[in-house]
Write an enzyme that holds these catalytic residues in place. Structure first.
Site, PDB file in Angstrom:
ATOM      1  N   GLU A 153      -3.628   7.549  -4.921  1.00  0.00           N
ATOM      2  CA  GLU A 153      -3.860   7.093  -6.296  1.00  0.00           C
ATOM      3  C   GLU A 153      -5.102   7.751  -6.900  1.00  0.00           C
ATOM      4  O   GLU A 153      -6.087   7.959  -6.192  1.00  0.00           O
ATOM      5  CB  GLU A 153      -4.003   5.569  -6.309  1.00  0.00           C
ATOM      6  CG  GLU A 153      -2.737   4.862  -5.843  1.00  0.00           C
ATOM      7  CD  GLU A 153      -2.903   3.350  -5.747  1.00  0.00           C
ATOM      8  OE1 GLU A 153      -3.996   2.835  -6.103  1.00  0.00           O
ATOM      9  OE2 GLU A 153      -1.955   2.690  -5.317  1.00  0.00           O
ATOM     10  N   ARG A 163       0.859  -1.181   0.000  1.00  0.00           N
ATOM     11  CA  ARG A 163       0.000   0.000   0.000  1.00  0.00           C
ATOM     12  C   ARG A 163       0.895   1.231   0.000  1.00  0.00           C
ATOM     13  O   ARG A 163       1.947   1.248   0.657  1.00  0.00           O
ATOM     14  CB  ARG A 163      -0.931   0.025   1.226  1.00  0.00           C
ATOM     15  CG  ARG A 163      -2.129  -0.919   1.114  1.00  0.00           C
ATOM     16  CD  ARG A 163      -3.109  -0.429   0.063  1.00  0.00           C
ATOM     17  NE  ARG A 163      -4.278  -1.281  -0.083  1.00  0.00           N
ATOM     18  CZ  ARG A 163      -4.388  -2.271  -0.955  1.00  0.00           C
ATOM     19  NH1 ARG A 163      -3.357  -2.567  -1.735  1.00  0.00           N
ATOM     20  NH2 ARG A 163      -5.496  -2.955  -1.052  1.00  0.00           N
ATOM     21  N   HIS A 182      -0.811   0.453 -10.313  1.00  0.00           N
ATOM     22  CA  HIS A 182      -1.512  -0.472  -9.419  1.00  0.00           C
ATOM     23  C   HIS A 182      -2.110  -1.642 -10.221  1.00  0.00           C
ATOM     24  O   HIS A 182      -3.318  -1.894 -10.195  1.00  0.00           O
ATOM     25  CB  HIS A 182      -2.613   0.251  -8.634  1.00  0.00           C
ATOM     26  CG  HIS A 182      -3.001  -0.469  -7.370  1.00  0.00           C
ATOM     27  ND1 HIS A 182      -3.495   0.165  -6.263  1.00  0.00           N
ATOM     28  CD2 HIS A 182      -2.957  -1.791  -7.039  1.00  0.00           C
ATOM     29  CE1 HIS A 182      -3.760  -0.716  -5.315  1.00  0.00           C
ATOM     30  NE2 HIS A 182      -3.433  -1.919  -5.768  1.00  0.00           N
TER      31      HIS A 182
END
Length: 322
Positions: free
Chosen positions: A270, A241, A288
């Site tokens: 993000e 993360r 991601h």
């Protein structure tokens, strides 16, 4: 003509946009109510307390206490079915307090995420992205690409030796790499050395790979001091993360050359990536995508639906949080 009346569809709060196929399949089974399109979600939840059987979400959507309380007001406390393994945005304390079950999609994405971690290690140390640009841009005609860094035989420190961390460790073994790990405590029955001091692990490692959960307990776990311990020949790899890393400290370390480089698939905000992490050949940035393969996406979607079906049939999800 007589017959059995149709059973009303279970009603689910949808906390954000879902992958198209999951959206279609879930909508064919349940009545979905898109919470994220409501102008005043708090007022909506307060007015519809007890009206829903569960919620469906992705890890990045988050699930606050207000959603849990809305689900808990139903005759049977509901379920939160999450697409993904990250649960740091879900108010687990509220879920436990109100008896709302939470499911994620573990195991089915482990291998692809571990593959991505190894890919980032190779891309960083061997400068594969920059080398590709060297050829594509015609620079090879003017001269050879600079020497890079060997990967096989190096030392890997893994932060978080859960399912994904262990899969990374197995792959590292295929590259004849030494493996140590850091976590809350040592894990029995594993052949890897535990290191209780994260800075000490960073000093030892050539690659520091983050595979731990997000959330308040791990926020900025990788600080300026840990990056300094990793040193100018060490690489940071993050498939965990973004919140685990102090991004300001990482930018400063990259710009000053205090670490060799970084391979990143996740970020704190993000899809916004700090400007200081862009435009450098020493940083590989992915959007991601560690679990984003067709095979894994289908398996994750199926597990979300299977968890919902199991809960409504038996009162228990298949993959609850440990």
């Amino acid at each position: 003509m007589s017959g059995t009346a149709p059973v009303p569809a279970r009603r689910l709060l949808q906390l954000g946009a879902l992958p198209p196929d999951l959206q279609r399949r879930a909508a064919s089974r349940y009545a979905l109510e898109p919470l994220w399109t409501e102008a005043e979600p708090a007022q909506f939840l307060a007015a519809r307390r007890g009206a829903f059987d569960g919620a469906i979400m992705m890890s990045r959507h988050g699930c606050p206490a207000a959603v849990i309380e809305c689900l808990a007001a139903a005759p049977r406390p509901g379920v939160v079915a999450c697409f993904g393994v990250g649960y740091d945005g879900i108010d687990l304390a509220a879920a436990r307090r109100h008896g709302v079950q939470v499911s994620t999609t573990p195991d089915v994405l482990t291998e692809c995420v571990a593959d991505t971690a190894l890919g980032l290690m190779l891309a960083c140390a061997r400068q594969l992205v920059a080398a590709n640009r060297h050829v594509q841009g015609g620079a090879w005609l003017q001269g050879p690409f600079p020497l890079a860094t060997r990967v096989s035989g190096k030392r890997v420190g893994i932060v978080g030796l859960g399912r994904i961390g262990q899969a990374i460790a197995r792959r590292a073994g295929g590259f004849d790499m030494a493996v140590r790990y850091h976590g809350r405590s040592a894990r029995a029955g594993l052949p890897y050395e535990f290191e209780g001091d994260l800075a000490a692990l960073a000093r030892w490692a050539d690659f520091l790979v983050l595979a731990c959960p997000g959330g308040p307990q791990t926020r900025h776990l990788v600080s300026a001091s840990v990056l300094d311990a990793l040193g100018p020949e060490g690489y940071l790899i993050n498939i965990a993360r973004g919140s685990v890393v102090d991004e300001d400290a990482l930018v400063a370390a990259i710009q000053a050359g205090r670490i060799a480089g970084a391979g990143l698939d996740v970020y704190a905000n993000e899809p916004h990536v700090p400007a200081g992490l862009l435009g450098s050949d020493r940083v590989v940035t992915l959007p991601h995508l560690a679990a984003s393969t067709r095979e894994t996406r289908h398996a994750m979607e199926q597990l979300v639906l299977d968890n919902l079906a199991a809960f409504f049939a038996t009162g228990k999800v298949l993959t609850p949080l440990a």
